[in-house]
Design a protein around this motif. Structure first.
Motif, PDB file in Angstrom:
ATOM      1  N   LYS A 100      -5.471   6.509   2.122  1.00  0.00           N
ATOM      2  CA  LYS A 100      -4.955   5.143   2.192  1.00  0.00           C
ATOM      3  C   LYS A 100      -3.432   5.117   2.279  1.00  0.00           C
ATOM      4  N   PHE A 101      -2.781   6.182   1.814  1.00  0.00           N
ATOM      5  CA  PHE A 101      -1.322   6.248   1.924  1.00  0.00           C
ATOM      6  C   PHE A 101      -0.920   6.492   3.371  1.00  0.00           C
ATOM      7  N   GLN A 102       0.146   5.814   3.799  1.00  0.00           N
ATOM      8  CA  GLN A 102       0.680   6.075   5.133  1.00  0.00           C
ATOM      9  C   GLN A 102       1.268   7.471   5.212  1.00  0.00           C
ATOM     10  N   PHE A 103       1.846   7.926   4.078  1.00  0.00           N
ATOM     11  CA  PHE A 103       2.415   9.274   3.990  1.00  0.00           C
ATOM     12  C   PHE A 103       1.622  10.068   2.951  1.00  0.00           C
ATOM     13  N   PRO A 104       0.684  10.895   3.379  1.00  0.00           N
ATOM     14  CA  PRO A 104      -0.151  11.639   2.437  1.00  0.00           C
ATOM     15  C   PRO A 104       0.664  12.581   1.559  1.00  0.00           C
TER      16      PRO A 104
ATOM     17  N   PRO B 100      -6.117   6.552  -3.674  1.00  0.00           N
ATOM     18  CA  PRO B 100      -5.522   6.197  -2.380  1.00  0.00           C
ATOM     19  C   PRO B 100      -5.159   7.419  -1.542  1.00  0.00           C
ATOM     20  N   ASN B 101      -4.701   8.486  -2.192  1.00  0.00           N
ATOM     21  CA  ASN B 101      -4.334   9.689  -1.445  1.00  0.00           C
ATOM     22  C   ASN B 101      -5.579  10.424  -0.959  1.00  0.00           C
TER      23      ASN B 101
ATOM     24  N   GLU C 250       5.616   3.467  -1.053  1.00  0.00           N
ATOM     25  CA  GLU C 250       4.213   3.249  -1.406  1.00  0.00           C
ATOM     26  C   GLU C 250       3.789   4.116  -2.584  1.00  0.00           C
ATOM     27  N   HIS C 251       4.332   5.328  -2.670  1.00  0.00           N
ATOM     28  CA  HIS C 251       4.015   6.217  -3.791  1.00  0.00           C
ATOM     29  C   HIS C 251       4.668   5.716  -5.077  1.00  0.00           C
TER      30      HIS C 251
END
Length: 477
Positions: free
Chosen positions: A336-340, A331-332, A351-352
């Motif tokens: 896909k993460f909103q916060f990389p 996802p990273n 999310e993490h």
């Protein structure tokens, strides 16, 4: 005659005995069948009225939410859905309810509408179930600590210190608006205020609890806390309840052991003692999930999610290890993460945390040894000089549930950290004293009670798990 609760009658096998019950009418159909509820259970008991021999004017007063007193005979039910019912021999209306004005009709209402009627929403199945679970959780919290040798401490609601260092606190003053006296610098002169200094509503009882732990050994607080954060998210309240144990001589490992054992105990107690309410809430959640896109649906039912926490060992992972896992995960890499996740030291987002719990480890996770720059001043500095002995417990569906740490017991290190953050030693002189007189390793954690209720009930908004939510622009009730 002694009054029985609906819950007692539904579990009774003493048929053909005269019983007495009081409650509120949920529904009345065919001028004969009353669905009666008194709050003792999610389930109603059916009371059968002999309408041919009942005054017509009395029948008209049997409306939704009317309070009634019923005497009758407990019999086996001839209908489906219940094992017993009451054949009514005497019925009295204790309090009328006008069906044209009563807002909570026997139909589905939006949660937003029910929040606007928070004084009446408890009369719905959803909110009565949530609040019974909340009550049981509260009892389980006290039960656990009392049975494990903890002393209950009532820490101040009015305080002159900011335990979190966030600065988002409600001010407490006796000055009249626009009439506060000023000092020579033109600032408000709090020396003339009620307490002789600037005071606020507390955001945490932790600092005061630490002082008691250093004499009583094992203590806990469980009380209201306040944060003046102008946030309207589904996860924030201005008034909420915190559970905060503090234990002398516990290091971080013992703190993690305590948090895991505590959570499993209270959730296990609710699973055992709130079966009907949890089943109702689970079915409610199943119907709600059907309205969501497939990608947003939960992979676990409510009860399975609770058992997931109770039955699994919590995986313990350092922040650095978790950071490497997240930085290299698909996802990273696929953004896909909103916060990389790019640079070590970032504060992990929900999310993490959920990825670690739900996708990578597939069990509850305790992260520890966080970067010092993103944690509070009172957390013990590690020998590397860049991480602290902090811990967060992560749950499925919600992310962080518990935050805690081993406290910094070394006076010189604590004073140095306070100086770096411009925290006035004079404001916390009493806190520093505990590091001067018999200092020792000690640890504790904080758990937002509403967040625990939110997780346990499957509700989606924290405003729906506290009786009267306090949020920006909302203190109606």
């Amino acid at each position: 005659m002694k009054r029985s609760s609906v819950k007692e009658l539904l579990h009774s096998d003493k048929f053909l005995q005269e019983v007495h019950v009081k409650g509120w009418v949920r529904t009345f159909r065919s001028n004969r069948f009353i669905a009666l509820n008194d709050g003792s259970t999610i389930n109603n008991i059916q009371c059968v009225v002999d309408f041919e021999n009942t005054d017509e004017e009395l029948l008209k007063r049997i409306t939704t939410s009317a309070a009634v007193s019923i005497t009758g005979t407990l019999v086996e039910s001839e209908g489906k859905g219940q094992s017993v019912e009451v054949k009514v021999t005497k019925l009295e209306i204790l309090g009328d309810s006008n069906p044209d004005e009563y807002p909570i009709q026997p139909k589905k209402h939006s949660l937003e509408f029910l929040r606007e009627n928070a004084h009446l929403r408890i009369r719905t199945n959803t909110f009565s179930a949530v609040m019974r679970v909340r009550s049981t959780l509260s009892f389980a919290v006290h039960k656990y600590f009392q049975e494990n040798g903890f002393n209950y401490v009532n820490t101040p609601i009015i305080t002159g210190s900011d335990a979190e260092g966030a600065g988002e606190m409600f001010h407490v003053t006796n000055f009249e608006a626009n009439k506060a006296p000023l000092n020579e610098e033109g600032n408000i002169d709090y020396s003339q205020d009620f307490f002789g200094k600037e005071t606020n509503l507390t955001v945490s009882g932790q600092l005061e609890a630490e002082t008691y732990a250093m004499a009583l050994g094992k203590v806990y607080t469980f009380g209201p806390t306040f944060r003046a954060e102008n946030s309207n998210t589904t996860r924030h309240l201005a008034e909420f309840w915190m559970i905060e144990p503090e234990v002398a001589f516990n290091d971080l490992d013992a703190n993690m052991d305590l948090s895991e054992d505590f959570i499993k105990s209270v959730l296990g107690y609710v699973l055992e003692n709130c079966k009907d309410d949890l089943t109702f809430l689970e079915n409610r959640l199943i119907q709600e999930e059907k309205t969501k896109p497939q990608a947003e649906r939960s992979e676990m039912s409510l009860i399975n999610k609770l058992n997931f926490v109770v039955d699994n060992n919590f995986k313990r992972v350092s922040y650095t290890e978790a950071f490497d896992i997240l930085r290299n995960c698909k996802p990273n890499k696929k953004k896909k993460f909103q916060f990389p996740i790019n640079e070590w030291g970032v504060d992990l987002q929900s999310e993490h945390e959920r990825y670690l719990v739900e996708k990578h480890f597939k069990c509850p996770v305790i992260l520890f040894d966080y970067p010092a720059t993103i944690k509070a001043f009172y957390m013990r500095l590690n020998d590397d000089g860049k991480t602290v002995r902090a811990m967060d417990v992560l749950f499925p569906g919600i992310g962080e549930m518990v935050g805690g740490s081993q406290r910094e017991e070394r006076l010189d290190v604590l004073k140095s950290k306070m100086a770096e953050l411009n925290i006035d030693e004079e404001e916390l002189w009493w806190y520093l004293d505990t590091r001067k007189f018999g200092t020792a390793v000690h640890s504790g954690f904080g758990l937002g009670f509403e967040r625990l209720v939110l997780f346990t009930t499957g509700m989606g908004n924290i405003r729906d798990v506290i009786p009267f939510p306090r949020t920006p622009q909302n203190a109606e009730f």
